[in-house]
Design an enzyme around this catalytic site. Structure first.
Site, PDB file in Angstrom:
ATOM      1  N   ARG A  55       0.872  -1.218  -0.038  1.00 46.74           N
ATOM      2  CA  ARG A  55       0.052   0.094   0.156  1.00 46.74           C
ATOM      3  C   ARG A  55       1.031   1.274  -0.087  1.00 46.74           C
ATOM      4  O   ARG A  55       0.341   2.155  -0.477  1.00 46.74           O
ATOM      5  CB  ARG A  55      -0.955  -0.077   1.129  1.00 46.74           C
ATOM      6  N   TYR A 108     -13.920  21.948 -12.298  1.00 46.71           N
ATOM      7  CA  TYR A 108     -14.282  20.353 -12.634  1.00 46.71           C
ATOM      8  C   TYR A 108     -15.648  20.202 -11.784  1.00 46.71           C
ATOM      9  O   TYR A 108     -15.413  20.227 -10.468  1.00 46.71           O
ATOM     10  CB  TYR A 108     -13.302  19.530 -12.451  1.00 46.71           C
ATOM     11  N   ASP A 182      -5.578  22.541 -10.095  1.00 47.10           N
ATOM     12  CA  ASP A 182      -5.677  21.257 -11.292  1.00 47.10           C
ATOM     13  C   ASP A 182      -4.989  21.714 -12.436  1.00 47.10           C
ATOM     14  O   ASP A 182      -5.237  22.594 -13.252  1.00 47.10           O
ATOM     15  CB  ASP A 182      -7.061  20.933 -11.567  1.00 47.10           C
ATOM     16  N   LYS A 207      -5.880  11.200 -18.129  1.00 43.86           N
ATOM     17  CA  LYS A 207      -5.704  12.043 -19.353  1.00 43.86           C
ATOM     18  C   LYS A 207      -4.558  11.822 -20.084  1.00 43.86           C
ATOM     19  O   LYS A 207      -4.031  10.812 -20.534  1.00 43.86           O
ATOM     20  CB  LYS A 207      -6.108  13.515 -18.972  1.00 43.86           C
TER      21      LYS A 207
END
Length: 391
Positions: A55, A108, A182, A207
């Site tokens: 993790r 967003y 962002d 993206k």
């Protein structure tokens, strides 16, 4: 070192590649320790890129994190299972009950939704601001203002924010305020937020970094001041990414620059063509003078990517929308963007204003958002021409 070279060489330390060209895919949960001393060392350094438990990361993750730190000039990098997780957990890492958040009203939509929900659950105050607020953001800062959330260019409407002036004005009013951005549109190539004072640069690696529409990934690169708190919160909340996705992202970095330059060239060719089309009212492309905040784009960005929008002179009826959208050859209807393929979606003004808390829009025609892919731009122009002819 130029970005083109960084993208090829970063994250390829011998400890990650182990004799091969690319970093290995190390899938692991348990890490075996050969001695008590090694276990103690691993536990002590589990937050610092040392193998301890799956993790916390494996060599695959450490290679990607090192590459992103180098690309965005940061001090640390956290990986998340998607872009929204990178945004929401970067916010959560720095707020407590009773705090106040400033967020651009053109952010967003999932970012806006999260802030609305979390404000009710955690008694957090939210103030929305116009993306072009600039130095006037100081008037919105309160004693309990903890962080500012920026996004440039804006989602869908593509306004460019005056990031340096927002930072300067905010920090003059409150020195320790945390500022997030962002940065997905620039892919960490065309804008270097940490260089101009942003604390955490966030990307949806889904993206441009992955680049093939075949995975989900979120990335947050932090400066030194905020790094420890961001990392500790991510570990506390169990944020992790599988090794295969981390590997795909590393592979995507190798071609990121050349892909972005082609997206840019194709996008600009199509944006200029649309500007002269008789059915188009306005093209919202940051590199064009008519785009709001264009002067800040020229100052802060070194290039443009393939995502932008344009507004038609007329509002399309439902029948016209169907005729327009259902028959494209290359532009496919889908959410997301940043892959090799061209995508298209449309919005009516009431749909956009329903999610825009400040600075309501006032155009009358239908808005079309496109992501210009890597197909030849003349084929894409013909596809768009045919679509506009169908209206």
């Amino acid at each position: 070192m130029k970005d083109e070279t960084k993208l090829i060489t970063s994250g390829r330390n011998k400890k990650f590649t182990q004799g091969t060209v690319n970093p290995i895919i190390q899938r692991a949960s348990s890490i075996i320790f050969n001695s008590v001393e090694q276990k103690k060392y691993a536990f002590k350094n589990r937050m610092n890129g040392k193998l301890f438990y799956g993790r916390y990361g494996t060599l695959s993750h450490f290679a990607l994190q090192e590459a992103m730190i180098e690309l965005e000039n940061g001090s640390g990098c956290v990986l998340y299972p998607c872009g929204t997780a990178a945004i929401t957990h970067s916010i959560l890492a720095f707020i407590s009950e009773g705090d106040h958040i400033l967020i651009t009203g053109s952010a967003y939509e999932p970012t806006q939704n999260f802030c609305r929900v979390i404000s009710k659950k955690m008694n957090i105050q939210i103030s929305w601001f116009d993306p072009l607020i600039g130095v006037n953001i100081a008037h919105l800062i309160q004693d309990n203002t903890k962080l500012i959330v920026l996004e440039s260019p804006s989602s869908i409407t593509m306004e460019i924010q005056n990031i340096p002036e927002i930072i300067k004005s905010a920090r003059t009013k409150k020195k320790d305020i945390v500022i997030l951005l962002d940065n997905t549109w620039s892919a960490g190539i065309f804008l270097k937020p940490i260089n101009i004072g942003v604390d955490i640069s966030i990307q949806s690696g889904t993206k441009y970094i992955l680049g093939h529409s075949d995975g989900m990934l979120g990335i947050a690169v932090s400066n030194l001041r905020c790094w420890k708190q961001l990392k500790e919160h991510a570990c506390l909340m169990g944020q992790t990414v599988d090794a295969d996705t981390a590997y795909m992202a590393i592979r995507g970095l190798r071609t990121l620059y050349i892909r972005l330059k082609q997206h840019e060239e194709n996008g600009l060719n199509i944006a200029h063509w649309l500007t002269d089309h008789p059915k188009v009212y306005k093209v919202n492309h940051p590199a064009l003078p008519v785009c709001r905040g264009h002067e800040y784009f020229l100052r802060d960005f070194s290039g443009s990517s393939g995502l932008f929008s344009f507004i038609l002179k007329q509002r399309l009826t439902n029948v016209q929308l169907s005729n327009f959208l259902n028959n494209f050859k290359y532009f496919k209807m889908a959410y997301s963007w940043g892959g090799f393929e061209s995508l298209i979606i449309t919005n009516q003004i009431e749909e956009l204003n329903s999610i825009r808390p400040v600075g309501l829009l006032d155009f009358t025609g239908t808005l079309v958002r496109i992501h210009v892919g890597l197909e030849h731009y003349t084929d894409l122009i013909q596809d768009l021409k045919n679509g506009l002819d169908r209206i």
